[in-house]
Design a protein around this motif. Structure first.
Motif, mmCIF file in Angstrom:
data_model
loop_
_atom_site.group_PDB
_atom_site.id
_atom_site.type_symbol
_atom_site.label_atom_id
_atom_site.label_comp_id
_atom_site.label_asym_id
_atom_site.label_seq_id
_atom_site.Cartn_x
_atom_site.Cartn_y
_atom_site.Cartn_z
ATOM 1 N N GLN A 1 65.464 53.148 73.983
ATOM 2 C CA GLN A 1 65.607 53.876 72.735
ATOM 3 C C GLN A 1 67.028 54.462 72.687
ATOM 4 N N VAL B 1 69.847 56.818 70.436
ATOM 5 C CA VAL B 1 70.042 57.816 69.382
ATOM 6 C C VAL B 1 71.523 58.155 69.299
ATOM 7 N N GLU B 2 72.082 57.933 68.122
ATOM 8 C CA GLU B 2 73.484 58.236 67.892
ATOM 9 C C GLU B 2 73.646 59.654 67.333
ATOM 10 N N SER B 3 74.810 60.214 67.577
ATOM 11 C CA SER B 3 75.153 61.517 67.017
ATOM 12 C C SER B 3 76.668 61.613 66.890
ATOM 13 N N CYS C 1 76.092 58.128 71.885
ATOM 14 C CA CYS C 1 74.807 57.438 71.840
ATOM 15 C C CYS C 1 74.130 57.693 73.179
ATOM 16 N N TYR D 1 76.353 52.221 64.354
ATOM 17 C CA TYR D 1 75.184 51.970 65.183
ATOM 18 C C TYR D 1 75.605 51.652 66.609
ATOM 19 N N GLY E 1 70.107 51.696 67.705
ATOM 20 C CA GLY E 1 69.829 53.028 67.217
ATOM 21 C C GLY E 1 69.684 53.019 65.707
ATOM 22 N N ARG E 2 69.410 54.183 65.155
ATOM 23 C CA ARG E 2 69.213 54.289 63.713
ATOM 24 C C ARG E 2 70.509 54.551 62.972
ATOM 25 N N THR F 1 74.525 56.623 62.633
ATOM 26 C CA THR F 1 75.062 57.930 62.233
ATOM 27 C C THR F 1 76.154 57.687 61.192
#
Length: 122
Positions: free
Chosen positions: A3, A5-7, A22, A95, A113-114, A116
């Motif tokens: 999994q 997750v970007e930020s 990420c 991504y 990822g989804r 950012t």
């Protein structure tokens, strides 16, 4: 399964900098090549940067060389994208992706990822 997750995205003025991160969970992060891709409105997804599982090899889209830098920390399970001298045309959703093959091709990556949002104002 990995999994991602970007930020770190946001709004920045042209010429400014942003650092995207990420973080991965699940899977064995150090085994994967990591890539960054982006997609602007109305455009196809495009390759940005990739880093080998070892961190020893990196590659960039030709138009981004010298402005973007990718790095990873296998202990922290993170991959970062440092972006400098940002331009309005860098505006896109960014991504991160993980894959078994070090590649510039998005289809070679298995996990995504989804995204950012990065917006660069002129």
């Amino acid at each position: 399964q990995v999994q991602l997750v970007e930020s770190g995205g946001g709004l920045v003025q042209a010429g400014g900098s942003l650092r995207l991160s990420c973080v991965a969970s699940g899977g064995t992060f150090w085994r994967y090549a990591m890539g960054w891709f982006r997609q602007a409105p109305g455009k196809e997804r495009e390759f940005v940067a990739t880093i080998h599982w070892s961190g020893g090899n990196t590659d960039y889209a030709d138009s981004l060389k010298g402005r973007f830098t990718v790095s990873r920390d296998n202990a922290k399970k993170t991959v970062d994208l440092q972006m400098t001298s940002l331009k309005p045309e860098d505006t896109a959703v960014y991504y991160c992706a993980a894959g078994a093959v070090w590649s510039k091709i998005g289809s070679q990556y298995s996990y995504w990822g989804r995204g950012t949002q990065v917006t660069v104002s002129s």
